[in-house]
Design an enzyme around this catalytic site. Structure first.
Site, short mmCIF file in Angstrom:
data_model
loop_
_atom_site.label_atom_id
_atom_site.label_comp_id
_atom_site.label_asym_id
_atom_site.label_seq_id
_atom_site.Cartn_x
_atom_site.Cartn_y
_atom_site.Cartn_z
N LYS A 107 0.81 -1.10 0.00
CA LYS A 107 -0.12 0.10 0.01
C LYS A 107 0.91 1.33 -0.15
O LYS A 107 1.96 1.24 0.32
CB LYS A 107 -0.88 -0.10 1.01
CG LYS A 107 -1.78 -1.21 1.32
CD LYS A 107 -2.81 -1.17 2.45
CE LYS A 107 -3.63 -2.45 2.55
NZ LYS A 107 -4.54 -2.48 3.59
N TYR A 115 -12.38 -4.56 -2.62
CA TYR A 115 -12.94 -4.24 -1.05
C TYR A 115 -14.34 -4.03 -1.07
O TYR A 115 -15.06 -3.23 -0.22
CB TYR A 115 -12.43 -2.88 -0.51
CG TYR A 115 -11.04 -2.95 -0.24
CD1 TYR A 115 -10.19 -3.81 0.56
CD2 TYR A 115 -10.05 -1.87 -0.52
CE1 TYR A 115 -9.19 -3.79 1.04
CE2 TYR A 115 -8.85 -1.97 -0.16
CZ TYR A 115 -8.38 -2.91 0.66
OH TYR A 115 -6.91 -2.94 1.13
N ARG A 165 -0.17 -14.35 5.75
CA ARG A 165 -1.16 -13.63 6.72
C ARG A 165 -0.44 -13.52 8.10
O ARG A 165 -0.38 -12.77 8.86
CB ARG A 165 -2.10 -14.25 6.83
CG ARG A 165 -3.29 -13.85 5.73
CD ARG A 165 -3.84 -12.59 5.36
NE ARG A 165 -4.91 -12.44 6.31
CZ ARG A 165 -5.79 -11.68 6.22
NH1 ARG A 165 -5.96 -10.64 5.22
NH2 ARG A 165 -6.75 -11.43 7.21
N THR A 167 -4.18 -6.93 11.64
CA THR A 167 -4.63 -6.14 10.75
C THR A 167 -4.28 -4.69 11.13
O THR A 167 -4.23 -3.63 10.54
CB THR A 167 -6.29 -6.15 10.39
OG1 THR A 167 -6.56 -7.52 9.98
CG2 THR A 167 -6.69 -5.06 9.37
N ARG A 203 3.65 -5.74 10.50
CA ARG A 203 2.86 -4.67 10.99
C ARG A 203 3.20 -4.19 12.06
O ARG A 203 3.26 -3.06 12.64
CB ARG A 203 1.38 -4.99 10.69
CG ARG A 203 0.78 -5.19 9.48
CD ARG A 203 -0.50 -5.08 9.24
NE ARG A 203 -1.29 -5.31 7.96
CZ ARG A 203 -1.95 -6.38 7.69
NH1 ARG A 203 -2.60 -7.06 8.68
NH2 ARG A 203 -2.69 -6.34 6.36
N ASN A 210 -1.99 0.40 7.05
CA ASN A 210 -1.36 -0.87 7.50
C ASN A 210 -0.44 -1.82 6.59
O ASN A 210 -0.36 -2.96 6.67
CB ASN A 210 -2.32 -1.98 8.28
CG ASN A 210 -3.41 -2.39 7.16
OD1 ASN A 210 -3.28 -1.85 6.09
ND2 ASN A 210 -4.29 -3.27 7.49
N HIS A 247 -1.66 -5.18 1.77
CA HIS A 247 -2.78 -6.34 1.69
C HIS A 247 -2.46 -7.52 1.52
O HIS A 247 -1.62 -7.96 0.68
CB HIS A 247 -3.76 -5.72 0.72
CG HIS A 247 -4.84 -6.80 0.53
ND1 HIS A 247 -6.05 -6.92 1.22
CD2 HIS A 247 -4.83 -7.59 -0.50
CE1 HIS A 247 -6.63 -8.13 0.80
NE2 HIS A 247 -6.06 -8.46 -0.25
N GLU A 277 -8.69 -12.59 -6.09
CA GLU A 277 -7.86 -11.53 -6.12
C GLU A 277 -6.83 -11.44 -7.21
O GLU A 277 -6.40 -10.64 -8.06
CB GLU A 277 -7.19 -11.27 -4.69
CG GLU A 277 -8.20 -10.81 -3.68
CD GLU A 277 -8.07 -10.51 -2.31
OE1 GLU A 277 -8.76 -10.06 -1.49
OE2 GLU A 277 -6.73 -10.75 -2.29
P1 AMP Z 1 -6.88 -5.16 3.88
O1 AMP Z 1 -7.85 -6.19 3.53
O2 AMP Z 1 -5.92 -5.72 5.03
O3 AMP Z 1 -6.42 -4.43 2.97
O4 AMP Z 1 -7.73 -4.27 4.95
C1 AMP Z 1 -8.94 -3.61 4.53
C2 AMP Z 1 -8.65 -1.99 4.82
O5 AMP Z 1 -9.76 -1.34 5.24
C3 AMP Z 1 -7.70 -1.67 6.13
O6 AMP Z 1 -6.35 -2.03 5.92
C4 AMP Z 1 -8.07 -0.60 6.46
O7 AMP Z 1 -7.21 0.52 5.76
C5 AMP Z 1 -9.54 -0.39 6.16
N1 AMP Z 1 -10.33 -0.42 7.34
C6 AMP Z 1 -11.11 -1.80 7.58
N2 AMP Z 1 -11.88 -1.37 8.89
C7 AMP Z 1 -11.48 -0.52 9.13
C8 AMP Z 1 -12.03 0.41 10.21
N3 AMP Z 1 -12.90 -0.10 11.13
N4 AMP Z 1 -11.36 1.83 10.49
C9 AMP Z 1 -10.81 2.17 9.69
N5 AMP Z 1 -10.38 1.72 8.41
C10 AMP Z 1 -10.64 0.30 8.22
#
Ligand code: AMP
Length: 143
Positions: A11, A51, A87, A93, A104, A124, A127, A138
């Site tokens: 990211k 997403y 993972r 996360t 992370r 973070n 992904h 994906e």
């Molecule tokens: P990932 O699948 O790891 O890319 O995660 C989805 C992304 O959605 C995370 O990296 C965050 O940037 C965002 N995200 C998911 N839940 C939240 C939340 N409760 N507050 C803020 N950002 C979120």
């Protein structure tokens, strides 16, 4: 044990903080190999599909903004049990609760608490596909 492929996306914060190489080394040191890698200027449509379960959440506009700060680096990694091992190497996360020794935990500095307070998406770094089914979808979407 079984040979698998998984989708990893570096990211904007991983690129901005210049930790892509160190993160990639962690995967390679664990025997995972890069099969394909490319930069991707992520479109609204790609993000909506990737997403899908987050569309409509309060942080979704912030998530789009975050992922479009600069082109991200998509990487197709392969190796034994690649999906779960990647993972595990990433850690939780939420960087604030990710264990030291995880990617992370070591390179992340944001937290869900701070992100929620500021009304933005948490930063973070990386992904990675959560399941083998998700990896298949994906990889199809990104490559
Ligand atoms: P990932 O699948 O790891 O890319 O995660 C989805 C992304 O959605 C995370 O990296 C965050 O940037 C965002 N995200 C998911 N839940 C939240 C939340 N409760 N507050 C803020 N950002 C979120």
């Amino acid at each position: 044990m079984c040979a698998q492929q998984t989708l990893v996306a570096f990211k904007p914060d991983a690129i901005e903080n210049a930790v892509v190489g160190q993160i990639l080394s962690r995967f390679e040191n664990e025997g995972l190999q890069v099969h394909e890698m490319k930069t991707v200027d992520v479109s609204d449509e790609l993000l909506e599909r990737h997403y899908n379960e987050h569309v409509g959440e309060s942080y979704y506009p912030g998530l789009v903004e975050y992922m479009q700060e600069r082109p991200v680096i998509a990487c197709l990694l392969e190796g034994e049990d690649a999906v779960s091992r990647v993972r595990e190497l990433l850690g939780d996360t939420d960087p604030a609760v990710a264990e030291p020794g995880t990617i992370r935990g070591d390179f992340g500095s944001d937290s869900f608490t701070e992100a929620d307070r500021d009304g933005r998406a948490v930063r973070n770094l990386v992904h990675a596909s959560a399941t083998t089914d998700e990896a298949e979808k994906e990889i199809e979407l990104w490559f």
